[in-house]
Design a protein around this motif. Sequence first.
Motif, PDB file in Angstrom:
ATOM      1  N   GLN A 108       0.821  -1.197   0.000  1.00  0.00           N
ATOM      2  CA  GLN A 108       0.000   0.000   0.000  1.00  0.00           C
ATOM      3  C   GLN A 108       0.864   1.259   0.000  1.00  0.00           C
ATOM      4  O   GLN A 108       1.955   1.270   0.556  1.00  0.00           O
ATOM      5  CB  GLN A 108      -0.902   0.056   1.237  1.00  0.00           C
ATOM      6  CG  GLN A 108      -2.158  -0.770   1.157  1.00  0.00           C
ATOM      7  CD  GLN A 108      -3.132  -0.416   2.276  1.00  0.00           C
ATOM      8  OE1 GLN A 108      -2.743  -0.013   3.366  1.00  0.00           O
ATOM      9  NE2 GLN A 108      -4.420  -0.572   2.006  1.00  0.00           N
TER      10      GLN A 108
ATOM     11  N   VAL B 153       0.395   4.702   1.646  1.00  0.00           N
ATOM     12  CA  VAL B 153      -0.423   5.396   2.643  1.00  0.00           C
ATOM     13  C   VAL B 153       0.174   6.771   2.898  1.00  0.00           C
ATOM     14  O   VAL B 153       1.376   6.898   3.152  1.00  0.00           O
ATOM     15  CB  VAL B 153      -0.499   4.588   3.951  1.00  0.00           C
ATOM     16  CG1 VAL B 153      -1.199   5.390   5.039  1.00  0.00           C
ATOM     17  CG2 VAL B 153      -1.225   3.269   3.712  1.00  0.00           C
TER      18      VAL B 153
ATOM     19  N   SER C 138      -2.478   8.240  -3.307  1.00  0.00           N
ATOM     20  CA  SER C 138      -2.648   7.343  -2.160  1.00  0.00           C
ATOM     21  C   SER C 138      -3.626   6.196  -2.397  1.00  0.00           C
ATOM     22  O   SER C 138      -4.648   6.366  -3.065  1.00  0.00           O
ATOM     23  CB  SER C 138      -3.150   8.141  -0.946  1.00  0.00           C
ATOM     24  OG  SER C 138      -2.358   9.278  -0.718  1.00  0.00           O
ATOM     25  N   ASP C 139      -3.306   5.050  -1.794  1.00  0.00           N
ATOM     26  CA  ASP C 139      -4.323   4.008  -1.580  1.00  0.00           C
ATOM     27  C   ASP C 139      -5.183   4.380  -0.382  1.00  0.00           C
ATOM     28  O   ASP C 139      -6.398   4.185  -0.397  1.00  0.00           O
ATOM     29  CB  ASP C 139      -3.653   2.651  -1.313  1.00  0.00           C
ATOM     30  CG  ASP C 139      -2.942   2.108  -2.537  1.00  0.00           C
ATOM     31  OD1 ASP C 139      -3.580   2.003  -3.594  1.00  0.00           O
ATOM     32  OD2 ASP C 139      -1.740   1.803  -2.426  1.00  0.00           O
ATOM     33  N   ARG C 140      -4.539   4.885   0.660  1.00  0.00           N
ATOM     34  CA  ARG C 140      -5.226   5.361   1.866  1.00  0.00           C
ATOM     35  C   ARG C 140      -4.620   6.673   2.300  1.00  0.00           C
ATOM     36  O   ARG C 140      -3.429   6.908   2.094  1.00  0.00           O
ATOM     37  CB  ARG C 140      -5.074   4.362   3.026  1.00  0.00           C
ATOM     38  CG  ARG C 140      -5.934   3.137   2.957  1.00  0.00           C
ATOM     39  CD  ARG C 140      -5.463   2.122   3.985  1.00  0.00           C
ATOM     40  NE  ARG C 140      -5.440   2.626   5.346  1.00  0.00           N
ATOM     41  CZ  ARG C 140      -4.659   2.113   6.311  1.00  0.00           C
ATOM     42  NH1 ARG C 140      -3.833   1.110   6.054  1.00  0.00           N
ATOM     43  NH2 ARG C 140      -4.714   2.615   7.545  1.00  0.00           N
TER      44      ARG C 140
ATOM     45  N   VAL D  47      -4.326   8.987   5.817  1.00  0.00           N
ATOM     46  CA  VAL D  47      -4.513   9.102   7.255  1.00  0.00           C
ATOM     47  C   VAL D  47      -4.379  10.580   7.597  1.00  0.00           C
ATOM     48  O   VAL D  47      -3.283  11.149   7.527  1.00  0.00           O
ATOM     49  CB  VAL D  47      -3.471   8.271   8.028  1.00  0.00           C
ATOM     50  CG1 VAL D  47      -3.643   8.473   9.534  1.00  0.00           C
ATOM     51  CG2 VAL D  47      -3.604   6.792   7.672  1.00  0.00           C
TER      52      VAL D  47
ATOM     53  N   ASP E 198      -9.321   8.022   8.625  1.00  0.00           N
ATOM     54  CA  ASP E 198      -8.471   7.114   7.861  1.00  0.00           C
ATOM     55  C   ASP E 198      -9.355   6.451   6.808  1.00  0.00           C
ATOM     56  O   ASP E 198     -10.359   5.823   7.134  1.00  0.00           O
ATOM     57  CB  ASP E 198      -7.872   6.071   8.815  1.00  0.00           C
ATOM     58  CG  ASP E 198      -7.027   5.009   8.111  1.00  0.00           C
ATOM     59  OD1 ASP E 198      -6.915   5.040   6.872  1.00  0.00           O
ATOM     60  OD2 ASP E 198      -6.482   4.137   8.822  1.00  0.00           O
ATOM     61  N   GLY E 199      -8.999   6.604   5.536  1.00  0.00           N
ATOM     62  CA  GLY E 199      -9.816   5.992   4.493  1.00  0.00           C
ATOM     63  C   GLY E 199      -9.213   6.209   3.121  1.00  0.00           C
ATOM     64  O   GLY E 199      -8.118   6.769   2.975  1.00  0.00           O
ATOM     65  N   THR E 200      -9.923   5.739   2.100  1.00  0.00           N
ATOM     66  CA  THR E 200      -9.476   5.951   0.732  1.00  0.00           C
ATOM     67  C   THR E 200      -9.657   7.429   0.376  1.00  0.00           C
ATOM     68  O   THR E 200     -10.434   8.142   1.023  1.00  0.00           O
ATOM     69  CB  THR E 200     -10.279   5.095  -0.246  1.00  0.00           C
ATOM     70  OG1 THR E 200     -11.646   5.550  -0.256  1.00  0.00           O
ATOM     71  CG2 THR E 200     -10.240   3.620   0.142  1.00  0.00           C
TER      72      THR E 200
ATOM     73  N   GLU F  54     -13.324   8.131  -0.083  1.00  0.00           N
ATOM     74  CA  GLU F  54     -14.089   8.150   1.169  1.00  0.00           C
ATOM     75  C   GLU F  54     -13.903   9.468   1.905  1.00  0.00           C
ATOM     76  O   GLU F  54     -14.871  10.060   2.402  1.00  0.00           O
ATOM     77  CB  GLU F  54     -13.659   6.979   2.064  1.00  0.00           C
ATOM     78  CG  GLU F  54     -14.149   5.626   1.589  1.00  0.00           C
ATOM     79  CD  GLU F  54     -13.500   4.477   2.342  1.00  0.00           C
ATOM     80  OE1 GLU F  54     -13.980   3.344   2.201  1.00  0.00           O
ATOM     81  OE2 GLU F  54     -12.481   4.704   3.054  1.00  0.00           O
TER      82      GLU F  54
END
Length: 355
Positions: free
Chosen positions: A34, A36, A205-207, A209, A219-221, A224
């Motif tokens: 990932q 992040v 990003s994949d995620r 924070v 914390d999310g995509t 989101e």
Amino acid sequence: MTSERGAVEFRAVRKNYGGFTAVPHLDLKIAPGQLVTLLGPSGCGKTTTLRMLAGLETPSAGAILIGGQDVTRLPANRRDVTMVFQSYALFPHMSVIDNIAYGLESGGMKPAASRLAAGQGLELVGLSGLGDRLPSELSGGQQQRVAVARALVLEPQVLLLDEPLSNLDARLRRRVRTEIRELQQRLGFTAVYVTHDQDEALAVSDRIVVMKDGRIAQDGTPRELYEAPASEFIADFIGEANVVDCEVLGLAEDQALVVVGGARLTLPSRGIRPGPARLAVRPNAFRVEPGNGEEGDGGLEGRVASAAYQGDRIEYEIDGPAGRLFVIDGRSSVPLGVGSPVRLQFRGGGVALIA
């Protein structure tokens, strides 16, 4: 290689500096492969978190795991991570190929093998043929790619990037962030990326924070966080948002019937109970229509306070019962005049109840 290679975990991590607590309590897991991004305003704890992962700072409490191994007390050179700094940190007197090979040779690799690996690293980042140049003979974007290549040839479990594009101009930032993202996806390495630039975070990003006062605010995509911010802070920090008062009339399972102005919306309730509430509305969530200055069904009435032509869009400030709203109209090429009555219709996305 184990399935845990590249996995990162913070377990109840705290970091104090004397009487100041930079990170009160951090629990965070990052899956292998990932990218992040730690995002937040200055002083939110994101750089401290990255430095603790790198081994440049020691947690005051808690544990940090990389690849399933507890590295909390290990020095930086035994953590199997490498960092790309915003300053590039290239040796100005060394050629590009020698800069990349330096870490390999310091680790005991023979010069011939290290230069071969360095050449492969240059090829990875699209700079084949530039190995004999000095860093000063490269553009800023090329220097940053050299810094990335130098980190990647060490084959770390985790690549750390600390504001890697902050020294580049806006156009070059867009290009280099795309190159970093494509490289990360192609090679599948784990990356932890620190930035204060929301557009950069959304793009790579994949995620994401988002941190505030040393804690995780959400914390999310990217989607989101943009479409369903958890709070006014997130709504305002990830892109721009209008915060509008509304009324939750009732709930049906996880859906809420919401009334705002003359419009009724059905939205995810997100734990909000019936009664007064607030909506985060993105600027492009409205459709701008000429109005007659009277309240009606299905929208918000207002008047144009300002209009700015931006080529592919018009940016409005609209005054009305909901206050002053920032609205982006991507459909029209001719701005409505200041003082013109308008009706703002909800387009169906970019609207979320917030705590």
